[in-house]
Design an enzyme around this catalytic site. Structure first.
Site, short mmCIF file in Angstrom:
data_model
loop_
_atom_site.label_atom_id
_atom_site.label_comp_id
_atom_site.label_asym_id
_atom_site.label_seq_id
_atom_site.Cartn_x
_atom_site.Cartn_y
_atom_site.Cartn_z
N TYR A 223 45.49 29.38 37.35
CA TYR A 223 44.64 29.47 36.16
C TYR A 223 45.06 28.32 35.23
O TYR A 223 46.19 28.29 34.77
CB TYR A 223 44.79 30.82 35.47
N HIS A 405 35.69 44.14 33.05
CA HIS A 405 37.05 43.59 33.10
C HIS A 405 38.08 44.69 33.32
O HIS A 405 38.12 45.68 32.59
CB HIS A 405 37.36 42.86 31.79
#
Length: 610
Positions: A223, A405
């Site tokens: 990431y 999420h």
């Protein structure tokens, strides 16, 4: 009077026109409406090396998907299909294979040991096999649902696509075992919503938020975080559309991207470009959490409704933005550089409504926990009628998109709208949710929410590989249950979530202490995570916790964007009473099984049309 014969050129022109007309008719039939710019508007690389590429089209009228699979270098065959979590066991497959003399195409499935079997009901229908300069192209179709117990039901939400490469010819399909193949998976939303593209304003401006020539690390998952800022004096604008920009050649490595706006209370943010988990990352970057745009593999441009736009810039808004790019590099390719990002399209002519983003689900708190070794444990958060009655306008709000999420153990997420104690409709659902594939998704139908309505968000988790309870919180090994809904008109309500009342959780710990023979400390002097870590997870303690979450009062967070709660009493609130729940619709079965072929189709995979 004799009609002159057409010349070769005229005949070729007539033939070309006829083919073009046929394609237009074919595309219209595939789409069930006006033809898009391509017969197959959606396209993704299946494998990291780009040897397999999938394109597809969705017809909601026919409830059918047409697939186009490009095999760039065909060896002895290929398998493609779907499974619950991307495993090659218990998968629904279509297989192209050769015995050395002839090639076959058939609907198949794999058992729990990975052994391949031909399906007695052939629901994948081959339409064409053709050699092209790029490789072999297979065109085939399949209904969403087949009512074949060996087939995967294609639904809204994430689909885990699986593939495998056959290196050697074989005489029997049953000779294949997936454990010996080069295999992989790709996540995608197959059932893209069939909605029209809104008109864009004439004064459209664009801004590119790009990774700054990143050297992609040679590891499976990275990431990457990058801080940038808006120009000085950038006034208030509306974002009306955004789209991905993926560096050519990196299509199989760039998995998803998000742009976040930083918190306005900080005047500045330090410059940073590096892995998001780097020890060198400044702590202040954790305050860049307001989502402006989110894209994942397979998604196209995201358009706001014509009457609304997402405001950014101007007074009370941070100039600083954080780009986050997820690189998925299972082959650990070295030396690849990337400048992918998201292009924001915006206008200075503000639209009628500001779009808003509201958080639904569970508060980030350890009082909500999942015991270890649970294959499918569900936690539920509420946006209660009391909160919507107080915070929503009489004309309601209109939800047009959703981003679900959880953290690593999340497997399913669903938000349901209830009115007067009765569940009315599903806002958004993902029955095969993956925390590794998160995007903002347009809803097929706008959902209107009015004062007094209830929004119920449930998340299902799998903690089968964990030895301790998984508590709620911000850490990646903790859990969340959130639905970020995108709606208009924007209200002051930014967070509408709940959690079990902490006092009732302490009653739970006190109860199991009384009935527990082991020396453990579930006493209030230690933290809630420590209390949960001390629980011996026998069936009694599990059942009591589940019952507690199902009846105990809740603490409601009915919060404004300033994080201040709306005025009122929000602790010890009763759970919303639901007297009628939605029933899941049974899948439609296309025709009778007897209409499908009895066995695999012979395929010509030589030069030219098959």
């Amino acid at each position: 009077m004799q009609v002159p014969s057409p010349t070769v050129r005229e005949a070729a022109s007539m033939y070309g026109t006829a083919v073009a007309v046929f394609l237009v008719i074919l595309v219209a039939a595939l789409q069930g409406s006006a033809p898009p710019e391509s017969p197959f508007p959606y396209r993704i690389p299946l494998d990291p090396g780009g040897a397999l590429e999938l394109s597809w089209n969705v017809s909601y009228v026919q409830e059918t998907i047409h697939f186009q699979l490009l095999v760039r270098e065909l060896k002895a065959g290929v398998l493609f299909g779907m499974s619950d979590r991307g495993e090659l066991e218990n998968a629904d497959l279509v297989v192209l294979w050769t015995d050395g003399d002839r090639a076959y195409f058939g609907d198949a499935w794999s058992d729990q040991k990975g052994q391949i079997h031909l399906d007695s009901q052939q629901d994948y229908q081959l339409l064409q096999a053709q050699r092209t300069p790029e490789g072999l192209v297979l065109l085939f179709k399949r209904p969403f649902g087949t009512c074949d117990p060996k087939d995967y039901l294609i639904e809204d939400g994430t689909v885990h696509l699986v593939y495998g490469i056959l290196d050697e010819p074989l005489h029997l399909l049953e000779a294949i075992n997936t454990s010996s193949l080069k295999t992989g998976l790709q996540r995608v939303q197959l059932l893209k919503p069939d909605i029209s593209v809104p008109a864009l304003p004439s004064d459209l401006h664009t801004m590119e938020i790009r990774a700054p020539d990143v050297l992609i690390p040679g590891q499976e998952t990275t990431y990457w975080c990058y801080i940038t800022e808006l120009p000085d004096g950038f006034s208030r604008h509306h974002i009306v559309m955004y789209e991905p920009m993926v560096t050519e050649g990196n299509e199989a490595l760039v998995h998803h991207m998000e742009v976040f706006q930083c918190a306005a209370e900080f005047e500045s943010f330090p410059q940073f470009s590096g892995p998001c988990d780097s020890k060198m990352k400044p702590d202040r970057l954790n305050y860049c959490r307001h989502v402006l745009a989110a894209w994942a593999l397979g998604a196209k441009a995201f358009y706001y409704p014509e009457e609304a736009g997402l405001a950014f810039g101007g007074a009370g808004s941070s100039r600083f933005l954080r780009l986050e790019v997820h690189y998925h590099n299972p082959l650990r390719i070295q030396g690849r550089r990337d400048s992918s990002g998201i292009r924001l399209s915006y206008t200075a002519k503000l639209r009628r409504y500001d779009a808003g983003i509201m958080e639904l689900g569970l508060v980030y708190t350890p009082v909500m926990a999942i015991p270890p070794q649970e294959p499918a444990y569900t936690l539920t958060g509420y946006c209660t009628d009391k909160c919507t009655q107080l915070a929503l306008p009489p004309s309601g709000i209109h939800i047009f998109a959703s981003q679900l999420h959880t953290h690593l153990t999340g497997r399913k997420v669903v938000t349901v709208l209830a009115r007067d104690g009765r569940e009315q409709e599903v806002v958004s659902r993902d029955g095969h949710y993956s925390p590794h594939f998160q995007e903002i998704r347009m809803l097929r139908k706008v959902v209107s929410v009015y004062p007094g309505d209830v929004l119920i968000t449930s998340c299902t988790y799998n903690t089968g590989d964990r030895k301790l309870a998984t508590v709620g919180g911000f850490g990646i090994l903790e859990e969340m249950c959130v639905n970020y809904v995108h709606y208009y008109p924007q209200t002051q309500l930014e967070l509408c979530k709940s959690a079990v009342d902490p006092g009732f959780l302490q009653k739970y710990f006190h109860l199991i202490n009384r009935f527990n023979s082991e020396e453990v400390c579930t006493c209030p002097q230690v933290s809630v995570p420590e209390q949960f870590a001390s629980v011996p997870w026998n069936s009694f303690n599990r059942d009591v916790l589940k019952a507690l979450y199902g009846f105990a009062p809740i603490a409601m967070h009915c919060n404004k964007s300033s994080a201040v709660r709306f005025q009122g009493e929000w602790n010890l609130q009763p759970l919303p009473e639901i007297i009628s729940k939605l029933e899941e619709a049974a899948p439609q079965c296309p025709g009778s099984p007897g209409q499908s072929p009895a066995g695999p189709a012979l395929v010509s995979i030589g030069e030219g049309r098959g």
